[in-house]
Structures are given as structure tokens and as C-alpha cells.
Enzyme design. Structure first.
Site, PDB file in Angstrom:
ATOM      1  N   LYS A   1     108.978 -21.000 -13.206  1.00  0.00           N
ATOM      2  CA  LYS A   1     109.752 -20.827 -14.437  1.00  0.00           C
ATOM      3  C   LYS A   1     108.781 -20.622 -15.595  1.00  0.00           C
ATOM      4  O   LYS A   1     108.201 -21.574 -16.119  1.00  0.00           O
ATOM      5  CB  LYS A   1     110.640 -22.046 -14.720  1.00  0.00           C
ATOM      6  CG  LYS A   1     111.710 -21.709 -15.772  1.00  0.00           C
ATOM      7  CD  LYS A   1     112.149 -22.876 -16.581  1.00  0.00           C
ATOM      8  CE  LYS A   1     111.171 -23.292 -17.629  1.00  0.00           C
ATOM      9  NZ  LYS A   1     110.812 -22.256 -18.635  1.00  0.00           N
TER      10      LYS A   1
ATOM     11  N   GLY B   1     101.975 -27.454 -20.712  1.00  0.00           N
ATOM     12  CA  GLY B   1     102.775 -27.327 -21.926  1.00  0.00           C
ATOM     13  C   GLY B   1     102.537 -28.518 -22.829  1.00  0.00           C
ATOM     14  O   GLY B   1     101.479 -29.159 -22.764  1.00  0.00           O
ATOM     15  N   SER B   2     103.513 -28.829 -23.642  1.00  0.00           N
ATOM     16  CA  SER B   2     103.335 -29.897 -24.625  1.00  0.00           C
ATOM     17  C   SER B   2     103.382 -31.273 -23.959  1.00  0.00           C
ATOM     18  O   SER B   2     103.967 -31.436 -22.883  1.00  0.00           O
ATOM     19  CB  SER B   2     104.422 -29.802 -25.690  1.00  0.00           C
ATOM     20  OG  SER B   2     105.681 -30.031 -25.089  1.00  0.00           O
TER      21      SER B   2
ATOM     22  N   GLN C   1     105.015 -33.857 -24.980  1.00  0.00           N
ATOM     23  CA  GLN C   1     106.386 -34.374 -24.979  1.00  0.00           C
ATOM     24  C   GLN C   1     107.142 -33.898 -23.720  1.00  0.00           C
ATOM     25  O   GLN C   1     107.734 -34.693 -22.993  1.00  0.00           O
ATOM     26  CB  GLN C   1     107.076 -33.879 -26.240  1.00  0.00           C
ATOM     27  CG  GLN C   1     108.388 -34.552 -26.518  1.00  0.00           C
ATOM     28  CD  GLN C   1     109.111 -33.862 -27.671  1.00  0.00           C
ATOM     29  OE1 GLN C   1     108.700 -32.812 -28.163  1.00  0.00           O
ATOM     30  NE2 GLN C   1     110.195 -34.457 -28.098  1.00  0.00           N
TER      31      GLN C   1
ATOM     32  N   GLY D   1     105.819 -32.567 -20.967  1.00  0.00           N
ATOM     33  CA  GLY D   1     105.111 -32.979 -19.750  1.00  0.00           C
ATOM     34  C   GLY D   1     105.444 -34.402 -19.352  1.00  0.00           C
ATOM     35  O   GLY D   1     105.659 -34.701 -18.178  1.00  0.00           O
TER      36      GLY D   1
ATOM     37  N   GLU E   1      99.324 -30.697 -17.357  1.00  0.00           N
ATOM     38  CA  GLU E   1      98.265 -30.338 -18.312  1.00  0.00           C
ATOM     39  C   GLU E   1      98.950 -30.189 -19.665  1.00  0.00           C
ATOM     40  O   GLU E   1      99.842 -29.355 -19.818  1.00  0.00           O
ATOM     41  CB  GLU E   1      97.595 -29.021 -17.905  1.00  0.00           C
ATOM     42  CG  GLU E   1      96.966 -29.021 -16.517  1.00  0.00           C
ATOM     43  CD  GLU E   1      95.882 -30.073 -16.335  1.00  0.00           C
ATOM     44  OE1 GLU E   1      95.320 -30.547 -17.342  1.00  0.00           O
ATOM     45  OE2 GLU E   1      95.617 -30.452 -15.181  1.00  0.00           O
TER      46      GLU E   1
ATOM     47  N   CYS F   1      95.347 -24.463 -26.244  1.00  0.00           N
ATOM     48  CA  CYS F   1      95.380 -25.925 -26.073  1.00  0.00           C
ATOM     49  C   CYS F   1      94.040 -26.525 -26.451  1.00  0.00           C
ATOM     50  O   CYS F   1      93.961 -27.640 -26.944  1.00  0.00           O
ATOM     51  CB  CYS F   1      95.736 -26.274 -24.640  1.00  0.00           C
ATOM     52  SG  CYS F   1      94.642 -25.516 -23.450  1.00  0.00           S
TER      53      CYS F   1
ATOM     54  N   GLN G   1     107.616 -22.158 -35.297  1.00  0.00           N
ATOM     55  CA  GLN G   1     106.249 -22.672 -35.359  1.00  0.00           C
ATOM     56  C   GLN G   1     105.689 -22.491 -36.771  1.00  0.00           C
ATOM     57  O   GLN G   1     105.038 -23.384 -37.308  1.00  0.00           O
ATOM     58  CB  GLN G   1     105.350 -21.934 -34.353  1.00  0.00           C
ATOM     59  CG  GLN G   1     105.760 -22.082 -32.906  1.00  0.00           C
ATOM     60  CD  GLN G   1     105.661 -23.514 -32.426  1.00  0.00           C
ATOM     61  OE1 GLN G   1     106.663 -24.204 -32.287  1.00  0.00           O
ATOM     62  NE2 GLN G   1     104.456 -23.989 -32.196  1.00  0.00           N
TER      63      GLN G   1
ATOM     64  N   GLU H   1      98.926 -32.909 -32.790  1.00  0.00           N
ATOM     65  CA  GLU H   1      98.670 -31.497 -32.503  1.00  0.00           C
ATOM     66  C   GLU H   1      99.498 -30.621 -33.439  1.00  0.00           C
ATOM     67  O   GLU H   1     100.701 -30.836 -33.591  1.00  0.00           O
ATOM     68  CB  GLU H   1      99.053 -31.189 -31.045  1.00  0.00           C
ATOM     69  CG  GLU H   1      98.693 -29.775 -30.637  1.00  0.00           C
ATOM     70  CD  GLU H   1      99.050 -29.461 -29.178  1.00  0.00           C
ATOM     71  OE1 GLU H   1     100.160 -29.791 -28.749  1.00  0.00           O
ATOM     72  OE2 GLU H   1      98.194 -28.877 -28.487  1.00  0.00           O
TER      73      GLU H   1
HETATM   74  P1  NAD Z   1     106.576 -26.626 -24.005  1.00  0.00           P
HETATM   75  O1  NAD Z   1     106.316 -28.001 -23.525  1.00  0.00           O
HETATM   76  O2  NAD Z   1     107.570 -26.426 -25.067  1.00  0.00           O
HETATM   77  O3  NAD Z   1     107.062 -25.699 -22.780  1.00  0.00           O
HETATM   78  C1  NAD Z   1     106.286 -25.519 -21.624  1.00  0.00           C
HETATM   79  C2  NAD Z   1     107.201 -25.082 -20.500  1.00  0.00           C
HETATM   80  O4  NAD Z   1     108.100 -26.154 -20.184  1.00  0.00           O
HETATM   81  C3  NAD Z   1     108.072 -23.874 -20.830  1.00  0.00           C
HETATM   82  O5  NAD Z   1     108.208 -23.083 -19.677  1.00  0.00           O
HETATM   83  C4  NAD Z   1     109.402 -24.531 -21.196  1.00  0.00           C
HETATM   84  O6  NAD Z   1     110.515 -23.678 -21.047  1.00  0.00           O
HETATM   85  C5  NAD Z   1     109.434 -25.676 -20.196  1.00  0.00           C
HETATM   86  N1  NAD Z   1     110.305 -26.791 -20.569  1.00  0.00           N
HETATM   87  C6  NAD Z   1     110.629 -27.208 -21.819  1.00  0.00           C
HETATM   88  N2  NAD Z   1     111.407 -28.328 -21.732  1.00  0.00           N
HETATM   89  C7  NAD Z   1     111.549 -28.608 -20.414  1.00  0.00           C
HETATM   90  C8  NAD Z   1     112.228 -29.624 -19.687  1.00  0.00           C
HETATM   91  N3  NAD Z   1     112.900 -30.579 -20.308  1.00  0.00           N
HETATM   92  N4  NAD Z   1     112.161 -29.612 -18.336  1.00  0.00           N
HETATM   93  C9  NAD Z   1     111.462 -28.655 -17.680  1.00  0.00           C
HETATM   94  N5  NAD Z   1     110.815 -27.648 -18.320  1.00  0.00           N
HETATM   95  C10 NAD Z   1     110.851 -27.627 -19.668  1.00  0.00           C
HETATM   96  O7  NAD Z   1     105.163 -26.021 -24.415  1.00  0.00           O
HETATM   97  P2  NAD Z   1     104.842 -24.597 -25.058  1.00  0.00           P
HETATM   98  O8  NAD Z   1     105.262 -24.607 -26.489  1.00  0.00           O
HETATM   99  O9  NAD Z   1     105.344 -23.508 -24.165  1.00  0.00           O
HETATM  100  O10 NAD Z   1     103.238 -24.559 -24.969  1.00  0.00           O
HETATM  101  C11 NAD Z   1     102.421 -25.093 -25.953  1.00  0.00           C
HETATM  102  C12 NAD Z   1     101.885 -26.447 -25.513  1.00  0.00           C
HETATM  103  O11 NAD Z   1     101.194 -26.311 -24.281  1.00  0.00           O
HETATM  104  C13 NAD Z   1     100.858 -27.029 -26.482  1.00  0.00           C
HETATM  105  O12 NAD Z   1     101.124 -28.398 -26.640  1.00  0.00           O
HETATM  106  C14 NAD Z   1      99.533 -26.811 -25.769  1.00  0.00           C
HETATM  107  O13 NAD Z   1      98.517 -27.716 -26.134  1.00  0.00           O
HETATM  108  C15 NAD Z   1      99.934 -26.970 -24.343  1.00  0.00           C
HETATM  109  N6  NAD Z   1      98.984 -26.320 -23.436  1.00  0.00           N
HETATM  110  C16 NAD Z   1      98.154 -27.117 -22.693  1.00  0.00           C
HETATM  111  C17 NAD Z   1      97.215 -26.527 -21.843  1.00  0.00           C
HETATM  112  C18 NAD Z   1      96.290 -27.377 -21.013  1.00  0.00           C
HETATM  113  O14 NAD Z   1      95.606 -26.851 -20.148  1.00  0.00           O
HETATM  114  N7  NAD Z   1      96.240 -28.663 -21.226  1.00  0.00           N
HETATM  115  C19 NAD Z   1      97.136 -25.130 -21.755  1.00  0.00           C
HETATM  116  C20 NAD Z   1      98.002 -24.350 -22.512  1.00  0.00           C
HETATM  117  C21 NAD Z   1      98.932 -24.959 -23.346  1.00  0.00           C
END
Ligand code: NAD
Length: 490
Positions: free
Chosen positions: A181, A233-234, A236, A238, A255, A289, A336, A389
């Protein structure tokens, strides 16, 4: 309205077929020019997310029994296709998330390299440890590794090609079937990668892509048939997903976000450090990130470094990411931009100084979501800007008295993704490596950027579970079985 993907690729991909029809659709707005939209894309329904898992489960046994060489051939063919299509994919990536074309091309090329790297994993898959029995000469002990079967991959918009490549390559090379996804802000990029894996020979049901947001994601990670969930992703999101996955006892790899600091000590090469910090903070509008969001400078060189930093920041060209001389493009979404402006506003209401930027760009750039690279100085140590962040082109600079003080400040945030120090003093470098509570530490280079063969994962609120990349990803995507083989021979 531009139709980015071929007409038959506007929806997800399940059981070897593209979705061409669906009840719910969505569009993507180009952050560089919000009058441009792409789409419509089809949201994958709950029934079809369910079907994607069923399909992957049905394909899992056969794919899990293929040889490493057969799986490698698919990854190598995909890497080849990626290299051929680099510019087409990069153009769509740029239009979706506003990354400059040069950075988008580099990201797509990095994806191909990651697939090539994991294509060679057959010789270093986990398992194979052999031991003699301590008690019986007629018995030998060894371990074998097995795929989970079905794995879920959930990815962010900011590295919409290279990040999924890591997860897909490692999952596939270890014999798993995938339901992926991608983030809803980068659908065309995801559909390109899906098409490439299909054309490269991934058998029907091995790679399935569903388009959707939190609802589709939660359904997927909650499905009992999914043996492992990898997420980037974020923090929160994760943490929420990790809770759902742990509750049903499956494997989770998270991550997450970061609040990355760079420390500049008196003996550093200040010109290089200033250029690196500006690039690390502002390229891709600070939406990496591992972007630099704080710089802690030794008192002795603060004034000189600050001048160089402002000069380097002002030298960065803010503009349309499709134009060659642009360094910094727009932020990804109106939401954003509003958040970043609110965070800057909060910071400006506390003690401290605005040294650069702070505003949305005017003039011709008003057509897009452009925020001038922003530098804030000397905010209170516990200001939100120092701990939370932002994920935009905003950098905070402050002074430190010595390296011990610098390490305390670096570790003040709840995040622990990446940190860097600029110094030629070996003892100071090692002190920083040991003291910095982050999963990645760099010396004399900015924290951004990773190589595929070395594992990396966040500490504290930046990561959970097995790190990613290198052999760590192979460990995550496999289960180990220990065999006690009683052969009876003496
Ligand atoms: P996000 O957490 O909003 O979304 C990430 C993914 O999760 C998307 O596909 C989203 O649709 C999905 N998602 C959202 N809510 C969900 C839920 N309740 N259940 C299952 N899936 C859900 O993050 P984003 O805005 O897409 O990305 C930015 C964030 O990612 C930043 O915080 C950044 O630091 C982080 N990031 C971390 C790394 C790393 O390697 N640590 C790399 C890239 C980005």
C-alpha cells in the site's frame, strides 16, 4: 488534466490484473503548480484489499519454493527496466511530490541498485548455521530460513520509489508474496514500480498493489494472514500500526520520523559544513526523514559558521522542480505548508531570531506550495522547533559550549534517527559516535543518504523492530527453523 499512468493503470494491481473501474476515485495535485491535477486514480475497495491478501496467500507456496536464482532473475530484470525508464518515472515522481528532477532521477536509479543488490542475496540468506550435537555424535543441528508467506508493505510519499524498492526487493528475494500500500500522494510512481515488477516476470499474485489511505492500511495490517508488516512513515502512524500488529502476534518493522542534528566543532571545515547543512536541511524542501533540522555550533566558530550558513542558504535556488537550476522545490501538500507556517509562527513568538525565509514565496512561485528556506536562531532549548519533527524547509541554529553540551542537546529530542558531527579531532568524533542516541551517525558529512548493504534503523521514537537494509531486511522477512537431524551414523 494530465493522465500520468496509462489508462489501464489508474487503479491497483491484484492477481496480475490492473483495476480499470472503481466507485471511489482521487486526484493528485502538483505541488509545483496547484492548477495541475493528475488522475483520477481508483481507491481500492475493502473487498479488493481482502482479495489482494487472498491472492498473495494463494501464490505464496509456489513462490516460496522457487530457487534464489529464479527470484534473482525477476529482480535483475526489474532493475534493468527501471534503468531504461528512469526519466519517465522521475518525471512523474517530480510532478507528484515536487522533488527536483535531478533528485528524482537519482532516487529511481537508487531503486534499481537496491534491486540489483538484493538479487544477489541467494548466497547470504539467513539460515544454514550448522552445529554438532554436544550430546550425541549421531545428531547434527542446523537452521533453515523460511518466508513468512504474505507480507504487507506500507510506504511514505517522500521516497515513493526507492523506499518501496528496499522493502519489495528484500521481501521478494526471501520468497514472500507482497501486498503493497503506497502513500496516496504518490500513486503514479507506485504504479510504475508495480508495472515494472509485473513485466519483469513476478508471477501472478506475488506482487499486489492497493491504492488507499489509513483505512486500507489498517485493514491490511490487521489481516491475520499477513505474517509480517514493514512500514516507513511518521512515528504517530508507525506506533499505531505496531500496536495493531503486535496485538495479533505478527512481525513488525517500523522506520519512523526524525529530528536530526548536526554538530559543528571549532576545528571543522566550516565552508563544507555550512554547505552540507544548508543542502541537508533544504533540498527536497527538508522532507527527508534524515534531513538536518538543527545545527549546534561551538561558540568559538558560531559567528563565522552562521554567516557561511546564511550565504549557502541564500545561494539555493527556490523554484519549479522541473527546471534544471532549481535546488529547492515546493512542499508536498497545502496541509504541510500550513503546518510549517504555523510552526514558524509559534517559534517566532518565543525568544530567538528569524535569520532567513519564514514566508511562502510570492510572485510567479505563488502558483505552487513554495516555502522559502527558513533559518531560526537561538530558540529556547525546549522549544517545539528543537524537539518535534517539522518535515519542511526549516532549520534551527544554536550555540553549544563544548562537545558534551552538544551531545546533551542532540539527545534532547524523543527521536533517534540520524546525527552528524563535523570535526577532524578523532577523539571528539568517537565521543560523538558513542554519545549520540541515533541509529545512524555520520562524521564530516550530512545525515542524509544511505547505502543498501549496511543495516540502518532508528532509535527511540524513530524505529521499532529489526533495522532495514543489508542482511537485516533478510532477517526480518524470514522465519528461522532449527532442525535436530538424527542421522544415526557414528
Ligand atoms: P504517514 O505516517 O502519514 O504515512 C505513511 C504510510 O502509512 C502511508 O502509506 C499512509 O497512507 C499509511 N497510513 C497512514 N495511516 C495509517 C494507518 N492508520 N494504518 C495503516 N497505514 C496508514 O507518513 P508520510 O507523511 O507518508 O511520510 C512522512 C513521514 O515518514 C515522516 O515522519 C518521515 O520522517 C518518515 N520517514 C521515515 C523514514 C525512515 O527511514 N525512518 C524514511 C522516510 C520517511
Amino acid at each position: 488534466m494530465t493522465q500520468l499512468a496509462p489508462a489501464d493503470r489508474s487503479g491497483g494491481f491484484i492477481a496480475g490484473e490492473w483495476f480499470a473501474n472503481g466507485d471511489e476515485t482521487f486526484h493528485r495535485t502538483n505541488p509545483a503548480d496547484t492548477s495541475e491535477q493528475t488522475g483520477p486514480y481508483l481507491l481500492t475497495s475493502a473487498a479488493d484489499v481482502e482479495r489482494a491478501v487472498t491472492t498473495a496467500e494463494a501464490a505464496a507456496s509456489a513462490w516460496g519454493r522457487t530457487t534464489p536464482r529464479e527470484r534473482s532473475e525477476v529482480l535483475l530484470a526489474a532493475a534493468e527496466l527501471i534503468r531504461k525508464r528512469r526519466d519517465v518515472v522521475a518525471a512523474d515522481l517530480t510532478r507528484e511530490v515536487g522533488k527536483t528532477l535531478a533528485e528524482a532521477r537519482a532516487e529511481v536509479a537508487a531503486g534499481a541498485d537496491t534491486l540489483t543488490f538484493y538479487a544477489g542475496a541467494g548466497t547470504w540468506l539467513p539460515g544454514g548455521r550448522v552445529a554438532e550435537s554436544l550430546r550425541d555424535r549421531g545428531r547434527v543441528l542446523f537452521t533453515r530460513s523460511y518466508p513468512h508467506g504474505v507480507v504487507a508493505i506500507i510506504t511514505p510519499w517522500n521516497f515513493p520509489f526507492s523506499n518501496p524498492c528496499i522493502k519489495l526487493a528484500a521481501a521478494l528475494t526471501t520468497g514472500n508474496c507482497v501486498v503493497w500500500k503506497p502513500a496516496p500522494w504518490s500513486p503514479a510512481t507506485a504504479l510504475h514500480l508495480t508495472a515494472i515488477l509485473d513485466e519483469a516476470g513476478a508471477p501472478t499474485g506475488v506482487v499486489n498493489t492497493v491504492l488507499g489511505g489509513a483505512a486500507a492500511g489498517e485493514q491490511l495490517v490487521g489481516d491475520e494472514r499477513v505474517g509480517a508488516v514493514t512500514f516507513t512513515g511518521s512515528t504517530q502512524t508507525g506506533r499505531r500500526i505496531a500496536g495493531l500488529v503486535a496485538a495479533r502476534g505478527a512481525a513488525a518493522q517500523m522506520e519512523m520520523g526524525g529530528k536530526n542534528a548536526v554538530v559543528v566543532l571549532p576545528d571543522a571545515d566550516l565552508e563544507t559544513a555550512a554547505r552540507d547543512v544548508a543542502a541537508g536541511a533544504f533540498l527536497f524542501a527538508g522532507q527527508k526523514c534524515s534531513a538536518v533540522s538543527r545545527v549546534l555550533v561551538h561558540n568559538a566558530v558560531r559567528a563565522r559558521f552562521q554567516d557561511l550558513l546564511i550565504e549557502a542558504t541564500e545561494n539555493l535556488v527556490l523554484g519549479d522542480p522541473r527546471t534544471d537550476d532549481t535546488d529547492v522545490g515546493p512542499v508536498v501538500h497545502e496541509r504541510q505548508l500550513d503546518r510549517h507556517l504555523a510552526a514558524i509562527d509559534t517559534a517566532r513568538r518565543s525568544p530567538g531570531e528569524l535569520l532567513a525565509g519564514g514566508k511562502r514565496a510570492n510572485g510567479p512561485l505563488r502558483k505552487g506550495l513554495y516555502l522559502a528556506p527558513t533559518v531560526l536562531a537561538d530558540l529556547p532549548a525546549d522549544a517545539p522547533m528543537h524537539c518535534e519533527e517539522v518535515f519542511g524547509p526549516v532549520l534551527a541554529i544554536s550555540s553549544v559550549a563544548d562537545s558534551a553540551n552538544a551531545i546533551t542537546e542532540v539527545n534532547r529530542t524523543p527521536y533517534g534517527l540520524a546525527g552528524a558531527v563535523y570535526t577532524h579531532n578523532q577523539a571528539e568524533a568517537w565521543r560523538f559516535i558513542d554519545g549520540c542516541q541515533t541509529g545512524t551517525v555520520k562524521v564530516n558529512e550530512p545525515p542524509v543518504g544511505l547505502e543498501p548493504h549496511v543495516p540502518t534503523g532508528g532509535w527511540k521514537q524513530s524505529g521499532l523492530g529489526q533495522p532495514e537494509l543489508g542482511p537485516a531486511s533478510l532477517e526480518f522477512f524470514t522465519r528461522s527453523k532449527t532442525v535436530y537431524f538424527n542421522h544415526g551414523a557414528l
